[in-house]
Design a protein around this motif. Sequence first.
Motif, PDB file in Angstrom:
ATOM      1  N   ARG A   2       0.825  -1.218   0.000  1.00  0.00           N
ATOM      2  CA  ARG A   2       0.000   0.000   0.000  1.00  0.00           C
ATOM      3  C   ARG A   2       0.858   1.267   0.000  1.00  0.00           C
ATOM      4  O   ARG A   2       0.522   2.251  -0.649  1.00  0.00           O
ATOM      5  N   ILE A   3       1.977   1.227   0.724  1.00  0.00           N
ATOM      6  CA  ILE A   3       2.876   2.393   0.701  1.00  0.00           C
ATOM      7  C   ILE A   3       3.361   2.613  -0.723  1.00  0.00           C
ATOM      8  O   ILE A   3       3.383   3.737  -1.238  1.00  0.00           O
ATOM      9  N   CYS A   4       3.761   1.512  -1.362  1.00  0.00           N
ATOM     10  CA  CYS A   4       4.310   1.610  -2.720  1.00  0.00           C
ATOM     11  C   CYS A   4       3.255   2.161  -3.696  1.00  0.00           C
ATOM     12  O   CYS A   4       3.559   2.971  -4.562  1.00  0.00           O
ATOM     13  N   GLY A   5       2.008   1.711  -3.524  1.00  0.00           N
ATOM     14  CA  GLY A   5       0.945   2.149  -4.431  1.00  0.00           C
ATOM     15  C   GLY A   5       0.346   3.491  -4.063  1.00  0.00           C
ATOM     16  O   GLY A   5       0.241   4.394  -4.892  1.00  0.00           O
ATOM     17  N   GLU A   6      -0.019   3.642  -2.780  1.00  0.00           N
ATOM     18  CA  GLU A   6      -0.785   4.836  -2.381  1.00  0.00           C
ATOM     19  C   GLU A   6       0.082   6.069  -2.147  1.00  0.00           C
ATOM     20  O   GLU A   6      -0.339   7.188  -2.429  1.00  0.00           O
ATOM     21  N   LEU A   7       1.266   5.873  -1.572  1.00  0.00           N
ATOM     22  CA  LEU A   7       2.082   7.037  -1.212  1.00  0.00           C
ATOM     23  C   LEU A   7       3.248   7.255  -2.168  1.00  0.00           C
ATOM     24  O   LEU A   7       3.508   8.362  -2.610  1.00  0.00           O
ATOM     25  N   GLN A   8       3.964   6.207  -2.452  1.00  0.00           N
ATOM     26  CA  GLN A   8       5.092   6.337  -3.380  1.00  0.00           C
ATOM     27  C   GLN A   8       4.578   6.426  -4.817  1.00  0.00           C
ATOM     28  O   GLN A   8       5.243   6.939  -5.707  1.00  0.00           O
TER      29      GLN A   8
ATOM     30  N   CYS B 268      13.183   3.080  -3.235  1.00  0.00           N
ATOM     31  CA  CYS B 268      13.058   4.157  -2.240  1.00  0.00           C
ATOM     32  C   CYS B 268      13.145   3.627  -0.817  1.00  0.00           C
ATOM     33  O   CYS B 268      13.474   4.362   0.110  1.00  0.00           O
ATOM     34  N   GLY B 269      12.812   2.338  -0.651  1.00  0.00           N
ATOM     35  CA  GLY B 269      12.906   1.737   0.685  1.00  0.00           C
ATOM     36  C   GLY B 269      11.748   2.107   1.596  1.00  0.00           C
ATOM     37  O   GLY B 269      11.782   1.786   2.784  1.00  0.00           O
ATOM     38  N   ASN B 270      10.703   2.736   1.060  1.00  0.00           N
ATOM     39  CA  ASN B 270       9.575   3.070   1.937  1.00  0.00           C
ATOM     40  C   ASN B 270       8.841   1.812   2.395  1.00  0.00           C
ATOM     41  O   ASN B 270       8.271   1.786   3.491  1.00  0.00           O
TER      42      ASN B 270
END
Length: 349
Positions: free
Chosen positions: A155-161, A193-195
């Motif tokens: 979700r971080i990769c899709g929604e924020l990054q 990015c490592g997020n």
Amino acid sequence: MVSLTINGKTFQIPEDSTILEGAEMHGINIPTLCHDRRLVAHGACRMCVVEVEGAKSLMAACTTPVSDGMIIRTHSQRVVNARKDILELIWSNHPNDCLTCEKSGECKLQEYCYEYDIKGEDGYEGEIRDIPLDDSNEFYYNDQRKCILCGKCVRICGELQCTGAIGFSARGFKTHVTHPFEEGMNHSTCVSCGNCVSACPVGALMPKGKEKFRNWETEKIRTTCSYCGVGCQIDLVVKDNKVVRVDPAHGPSNGGLLCVKGKFGFGFIGHPDRLKTPLIKKDGIFIEATWDEAYELIKSKVGEIKGNYGPNAFAALSSARCTSEENYLMQKLFRAVIGTNNVDHCARL
Ligand code: FES
């Protein structure tokens, strides 16, 4: 505002909140594994279940909106038993290697297993998934045997990054998160990015650090990333005066996110090639000098050039890697002391 009773106390809570948000507002802790307030609530792990009076089943606090008059219990015996069951299930196919796992001491699963007294003795017999360690990314390991499928990384990769480079693969017990490098770097949209790594609550995604450390041996120092002008806030994780990892902090300009440079590019900080003294070129070779020698040389050269060619013979090029204060001082030095407006920034070099 709606009126909510949590564990016997009544609170006023904004009506568009979830139970979890309402509880957090009043310092009531509800455990979570898949929740991240920056992401759309997922409701996957069920660690946040609470008892709502009148409801037959337990409700996930992270996805259930508040309503006026709700009576909630966050730690009743029924709730605690449900959380224990969830942890037992997760633990049943989790590699039991806390002694050597790099995440030990900052792993959410370990923390909750301790809190809820989970010993793996409740009869769930799961098999550790047979997924080999993926170390094909330059900067992090992906050990899907340890993944608890909270979906934060996806979700971080899709929604924020907004890259959408990773996703779930397979079904049932075989479900795992596919990282693009399994397919080879050329097939990937991942920007490293490592997020995802920063968001992982367990040891499934871990930076490829060169130092061995436990989190209790480290201290965190909040600072500003020095790579560009965005001003991302970071926590330097320091052991014995050496930076061993960088964590994103929730600063106003980065909200807990970083780019590949800020997250992984910290090796220069303690690199042996860094200059520790000024260097003065003598006969074509740089020789170590004292600061007094360097300042003397600068002063005499500046005076000489200014005398011969005037102040506009100088130009100052400053850098995004300096702080605003340092950049301010640079332009002040050139305008007020040297007397030129030839001041610019590395972005236009
Ligand atoms: Fe609510 Fe995971 S935190 S379901």
